[in-house]
Design a protein around this motif. Sequence first.
Motif, PDB file in Angstrom:
ATOM      1  N   ILE A  90      -5.534   5.565   1.115  1.00  0.00           N
ATOM      2  CA  ILE A  90      -4.752   4.334   1.025  1.00  0.00           C
ATOM      3  C   ILE A  90      -4.948   3.745  -0.368  1.00  0.00           C
ATOM      4  O   ILE A  90      -6.071   3.454  -0.771  1.00  0.00           O
ATOM      5  CB  ILE A  90      -5.189   3.310   2.091  1.00  0.00           C
ATOM      6  N   TRP A  91      -3.841   3.586  -1.100  1.00  0.00           N
ATOM      7  CA  TRP A  91      -3.890   2.970  -2.434  1.00  0.00           C
ATOM      8  C   TRP A  91      -3.306   1.572  -2.399  1.00  0.00           C
ATOM      9  O   TRP A  91      -2.340   1.316  -1.678  1.00  0.00           O
ATOM     10  CB  TRP A  91      -3.061   3.774  -3.438  1.00  0.00           C
ATOM     11  N   ASP A  92      -3.881   0.693  -3.183  1.00  0.00           N
ATOM     12  CA  ASP A  92      -3.312  -0.631  -3.405  1.00  0.00           C
ATOM     13  C   ASP A  92      -2.156  -0.462  -4.391  1.00  0.00           C
ATOM     14  O   ASP A  92      -2.351  -0.006  -5.519  1.00  0.00           O
ATOM     15  CB  ASP A  92      -4.389  -1.567  -3.978  1.00  0.00           C
ATOM     16  N   TRP A  93      -0.960  -0.824  -3.991  1.00  0.00           N
ATOM     17  CA  TRP A  93       0.232  -0.621  -4.812  1.00  0.00           C
ATOM     18  C   TRP A  93       0.175  -1.426  -6.107  1.00  0.00           C
ATOM     19  O   TRP A  93       0.510  -0.918  -7.172  1.00  0.00           O
ATOM     20  CB  TRP A  93       1.481  -0.978  -4.009  1.00  0.00           C
ATOM     21  N   TYR A 133       0.817  -1.202   0.000  1.00  0.00           N
ATOM     22  CA  TYR A 133       0.000   0.000   0.000  1.00  0.00           C
ATOM     23  C   TYR A 133       0.860   1.265   0.000  1.00  0.00           C
ATOM     24  O   TYR A 133       2.009   1.257   0.443  1.00  0.00           O
ATOM     25  CB  TYR A 133      -0.917   0.038   1.226  1.00  0.00           C
ATOM     26  N   PHE A 154      -7.805   2.315  -2.393  1.00  0.00           N
ATOM     27  CA  PHE A 154      -8.341   1.187  -1.642  1.00  0.00           C
ATOM     28  C   PHE A 154      -9.319   1.658  -0.568  1.00  0.00           C
ATOM     29  O   PHE A 154     -10.379   1.084  -0.374  1.00  0.00           O
ATOM     30  CB  PHE A 154      -7.169   0.420  -1.022  1.00  0.00           C
TER      31      PHE A 154
END
Length: 175
Positions: free
Chosen positions: A132-135, A120, A141
């Motif tokens: 929060i981003w999903d890498w 993340y 996310f």
Amino acid sequence: WDTRVNEIVQEYERHLGAVNTITFVDQNRCFVTRSYNKSIRLWEWDIPVDFKYIAEPNMYPMPSVTISPNGKWLGFQSMDNQILIYSAQNRLHLNCKKNLKGHIIVGYACQIGFSPDMSYVVSGDADGRLNIWDWKITKLFNKFKAHDGVSIGCIWHPHKTSKVITRGWDGLIKL
């Protein structure tokens, strides 16, 4: 500076404006600098000439940069409300597949954080949210209200991997 004798050891004089960030990369053999003149420069340690210069007409200022835990990526908070990911190895290049969008920073230098396992990426924003981003898939996310006012900084706990620490202009630090 040599702090033992309070003397300048080396000067790096290529930026034309205020320098926002200095970040060591490539196992501390090089460092990246970012300036308000919308340029990124890559320097080899102890050599006062940049060996990589990036300045595109469509670039926005990027006042905050964070290196990933594995040392392979740099996350730049761009003033056009996205996080741009550059390779911290192989001469610094933009990874167009890893642009992270979905937050509004409105001119604030919001800090970026990477999870220790690189799953993340987190960032604060102007509305006080933690994003929060999903890498892997580069999608937002989750996001939630973390502060009243700007959520200016966040960092992932290096050992308790479900925990993030945020700091806001409301004067609070939250775990």
